[in-house]
Design an enzyme around this catalytic site. Structure first.
Site: not given
Ligand SMILES: NC(=O)C1=CN([C@@H]2O[C@H](COP(=O)(O)OP(=O)(O)OC[C@H]3O[C@@H](n4cnc5c(N)ncnc54)[C@H](OP(=O)(O)O)[C@@H]3O)[C@@H](O)[C@H]2O)C=CC1
Ligand SMILES: NC(=O)C1=CN([C@@H]2O[C@H](COP(=O)(O)OP(=O)(O)OC[C@H]3O[C@@H](n4cnc5c(N)ncnc54)[C@H](OP(=O)(O)O)[C@@H]3O)[C@@H](O)[C@H]2O)C=CC1
Ligand SMILES: NC(=O)C1=CN([C@@H]2O[C@H](COP(=O)(O)OP(=O)(O)OC[C@H]3O[C@@H](n4cnc5c(N)ncnc54)[C@H](OP(=O)(O)O)[C@@H]3O)[C@@H](O)[C@H]2O)C=CC1
Lengths: 290, 290, 290, 290
Positions: B99, B174, B242
């Site tokens: 997102t 979204k 965010k």
């Molecule tokens: N959780 C939810 O219910 C929902 C989430 N979303 C959206 O989906 C997206 C992901 O959410 P979610 O999976 O929950 O988040 P998490 O925090 O669980 O996971 C984030 C992922 O992104 C990686 N990441 C973050 N920053 C970086 C970076 N700078 N470089 C490389 N890798 C990076 C992390 O790696 P690492 O493992 O190293 O930290 C991890 O794999 C967000 O935008 C969120 O707003 C949308 C709908 C529902």
């Protein structure tokens, strides 16, 4: 069946509710301030009869039901020499379907009780459509025994009814309902307004998001009319402001903190000032889209 | 099937999404910043493999999918010598499930397009549960042809997906979703808080009002945990802030007016300040109940 | 005196500020994006001269002063081959009178410092009138030594100036100022709107209440024009929204909770949408009176 | 002088006001519900006397002044067999210094008028300090002739008094005053809270910004105690909520739209819930700083 009922207040809600009672075979006597409506009702439902004061309507009734406007309106049909209490007898039951303050509910419970009469506060939700097709929800406050006694009546026009607690609890439950709606409708209004500004097709947006965490009854039932700008139906802003006024007064007493509700109440005030007193509550969006 | 896919970002969402792709038979290469997670994933799904940079993961892939954190996180895995664009070839497709802002989506569309790569912004809703059981909703922005090409992939983890318009339209949709939620959750919080102050049984209240005009997905799925004061799950307040930040920025550009959304965003700020950064969004109620 | 100064940005504020410096005997070189304004200035103040890039204006200057629009505007006159830093030398001082983010202030402090140049963030209050009659207030961030060195310049156009702390502190102080104003102006708007609805003479009301707890600079200086509906002067809504945007961004970083500020910012958005971008901030009342 | 006055309600405000009348040579009879306070007053001012009912206090008086709590408190000392009206005669004047609804003012005007008694609604501002040092502001509603007749009395304890219009206009003016304060105090609270989060010295910030567009009486008189977290003085939150309740009720009648006022009223509710009922109104900041 040999139960006699009286129905006071044949408005958008009361008219069909009384009709369901009559259709179900209860001997139904009606009273309406504007007599012409009562005449129409008697013509439509054939078996009922009309009386010219609440008291006269109540005299033969075992159960008297009210559905009028606000607290003062209820007082005006309950008290006084022409009021229903003057016509009721010990052992009878009085049900108020009007949305009022919980304070009035407790006051009426006491006033009725002093005469040996049982009282239930019983505001409804489901709108005019729910009243017409007998699918209202009724939230009740009072004694369980009284509630049990009137279930056959409630079944005539509701799909769900529940005793929520002592006198006033029905009204308090309805207040919770209205608080939810205030936040939902304003959020939905901002969302659809944003969708328009963003150049999205709002109908398509609703279609996509209406199965998930943004879903609401309001989205399913009001977004299409909000998108079209149609508000000439539904639950009037004037009623909503009355209800939110009751909510905010009660919150002052019970110490609840309602920032968004208070703010949306002011927004509804703006809709009123703009001429939307009779618009559906979904008309909040008109403040944004202009 | 002989399509190779790369999945960048194995967080709460990406991990199971990549898993569904692998389970469906796509050759799935993954990259995760914290390598241990990628190792777990490879062990769990057996057939996939992990790479140590986004670029390396992308090299063999026809379709690269991202699901990381915010705009800057996306930029950090897309651009630069280790970014996915450095590994992709003309004709490939890049899908961003993060997102983000619509501006980033349009920027990525352009950057990809300059390399002959197709781009789709594709934020999802449905939460971790939806990702795990493959029932997400995906809102997409970009070209129809590109969208058509990736439907088989989207089908692996979503129950609904729809192209909403040109690049950025997925993100804008979204945003509409999040605006709705802000109003609903605050309204529901005030309602349940009021119910408590009014001495009602909130569970019973929800039971009665959840079929009518006050109904919402949030009421059905979050009221019981809100009543119990459980917030250690779900969609984190940090993510919500965010998203609302993105919404409010976009509104400044498109001229949308979002009073309640802006206010609820501040309330979420208070939840963060109180230590609730990882709480579910339903934790707004903690500001009232204390 | 033999100090050479350069002034970049001859807008509503910068034009008279540069004039005061020239009048006080400083050799003043000016730059303005739209050259015609610089030409007018040189004609009016006789002794100064104009240059066609910020760099050229800065070359001979010991102190360079900026007063342009927003963060990006500042960057565009500071950086790059035509920017002031390209023309300045170690030991020179750069003062930014633009209202910007604290982040930009710290960035400029660092960029200047890398070149041996001192930087002060120095937003002002007092409006165009204050600039014209030399009665501004200047809030500064940076090193005390630098501040002490420029006091003679600040004295030319300000009645009060104060070093608030390290780099960025001037901007942060200005933010506090704008937060106060947002609440005051909205409160005053609601008050005067209410007075009108109540049938009172608002001028007489202001006269009575303006000595007590409801008093404010805004009441004393803006109520009469608010009552008359005159907004074609003063501090523009566009500037206010820029400033509140900076405030809300900073609050996200420092964790401050600003519910009313966020809401009033949205109200200003509505004024913009209604066509009031250049109206004075007191135009909030137009949302109520219509 | 030979005018006899009676003062009903010797609270924080009434006690010193009655004292000023006595000091100025008016024969002053007092009544206070809690008699001990009246006894103290008589001891302190020597020349006055106390009576045990409002009626008895009023019998010999040409002018009766009230300063009690809310609408109901006023009714309880005005009406009934022990109320002041029962002791007053045609030609006498009744002045109510209590802050009440405008509706009550008009009701009292009528009730007094029916007995040939003149009535003025006359709420004050200036706080306990203003009452003590005789520097209140009095906002009056009623007939000019009546107003002229009581000017010598008003001069004893006020530095400014003005007839604002017909009966009720004094109360309406006081409402305007309270609306201003609500916005100012919340804005100031957010500003000082932000200053703290930003690491600024709030005292220094106030010093710099308090001469310009952010200036207010509240800033000058309350910021130092707000910074210190002292609230055990001043105008109580309970009184403020009473007053804002009156404002919001009146707004419902006259159609004024008061979004911030309604929201700040809820915030005051939260201060009450947190135990701050007797805190000064500046305690709004406690909701942010914690
Ligand atoms: N959780 C939810 O219910 C929902 C989430 N979303 C959206 O989906 C997206 C992901 O959410 P979610 O999976 O929950 O988040 P998490 O925090 O669980 O996971 C984030 C992922 O992104 C990686 N990441 C973050 N920053 C970086 C970076 N700078 N470089 C490389 N890798 C990076 C992390 O790696 P690492 O493992 O190293 O930290 C991890 O794999 C967000 O935008 C969120 O707003 C949308 C709908 C529902
Ligand atoms: N007006 C007021 O009452 C107050 C203003 N401020 C702040 O002071 C600053 C200036 O305000 P004000 O003087 O009113 O603004 P104006 O719009 O009157 O003037 C802006 C000046 O900046 C120049 N400028 C803007 N953008 C650029 C750019 N990208 N490159 C080069 N020059 C640029 C303009 O040049 P050009 O002539 O070519 O457009 C003009 O000289 C703002 O940050 C404002 O928030 C602070 C307190 C009060
Ligand atoms: N305090 C302030 O700074 C300001 C107050 N006001 C307004 O002035 C009014 C009085 O305030 P304040 O003096 O501070 O209040 P206090 O609580 O100090 O005093 C209230 C007075 O009214 C009497 N009283 C209250 N209710 C009744 C009743 N039902 N019957 C008989 N007597 C009653 C009390 O009697 P007892 O001693 O027996 O309790 C006491 O004498 C309020 O309307 C307030 O809003 C206006 C401006 C400033």
């Amino acid at each position: 069946m040999s139960i006699n009922v009286a129905f006071i207040g044949l408005g958008a809600m009361g008219y069909p509710m009384a009709g369901h009672l009559s259709n179900a075979g209860f001997n139904t006597t009606v009273y309406n301030r504007t007599e012409a409506t009562a005449t129409s009702w008697v013509n439509e439902y054939a078996k009922g009869s009309l009386k010219v004061t609440p008291r006269l309507a109540a005299i033969e009734a075992n159960v008297v039901l009210l559905c009028v406007g606000n607290d003062d309106d209820v007082r005006s049909v309950v008290y006084g020499e022409d009021g229903v209490l003057a016509g009721m007898s010990a052992g009878d039951i009085l049900i108020d379907h009007t949305t009022t303050s919980a304070e009035l509910a407790r006051e009426l419970f006491q006033a009725a009780n002093d005469l040996g009469i049982q009282f239930l506060d019983a505001p409804v939700s489901g709108g005019q459509a729910g009243a017409q097709n007998g699918k209202l929800t009724v939230m009740l406050g009072g004694n369980e025994q009284t509630y049990d006694a009137v279930i056959p009546l409630l079944n005539c026009y509701s799909q769900k009814h529940q005793l929520m607690g002592l006198s006033g609890s029905g009204q308090l439950t309805k207040m919770v309902n209205q608080i939810c709606i205030a936040g939902i409708v304003q959020g939905l209004s901002e969302a659809l307004h944003f969708a328009g500004k963003a150049g999205l097709d709002p109908t398509q947006v609703v279609d996509v998001i209406s199965k998930g965490a943004a879903q609401s009854w309001q989205m399913e039932n009001r977004s299409s009319t909000m998108i079209k700008g149609e508000f000439d139906f539904g639950f009037a802003v004037d009623w909503m402001r009355k209800d939110l006024g009751i909510v905010l007064d009660e919150a002052k007493t019970n110490g609840a903190n309602l920032p968004i509700t208070a703010l949306v109440d002011q927004f509804y005030g703006q809709v009123q000032a703009n001429g939307g007193r009779r618009f559906d509550t979904s008309s909040l969006i008109t403040l944004l889209n202009k």
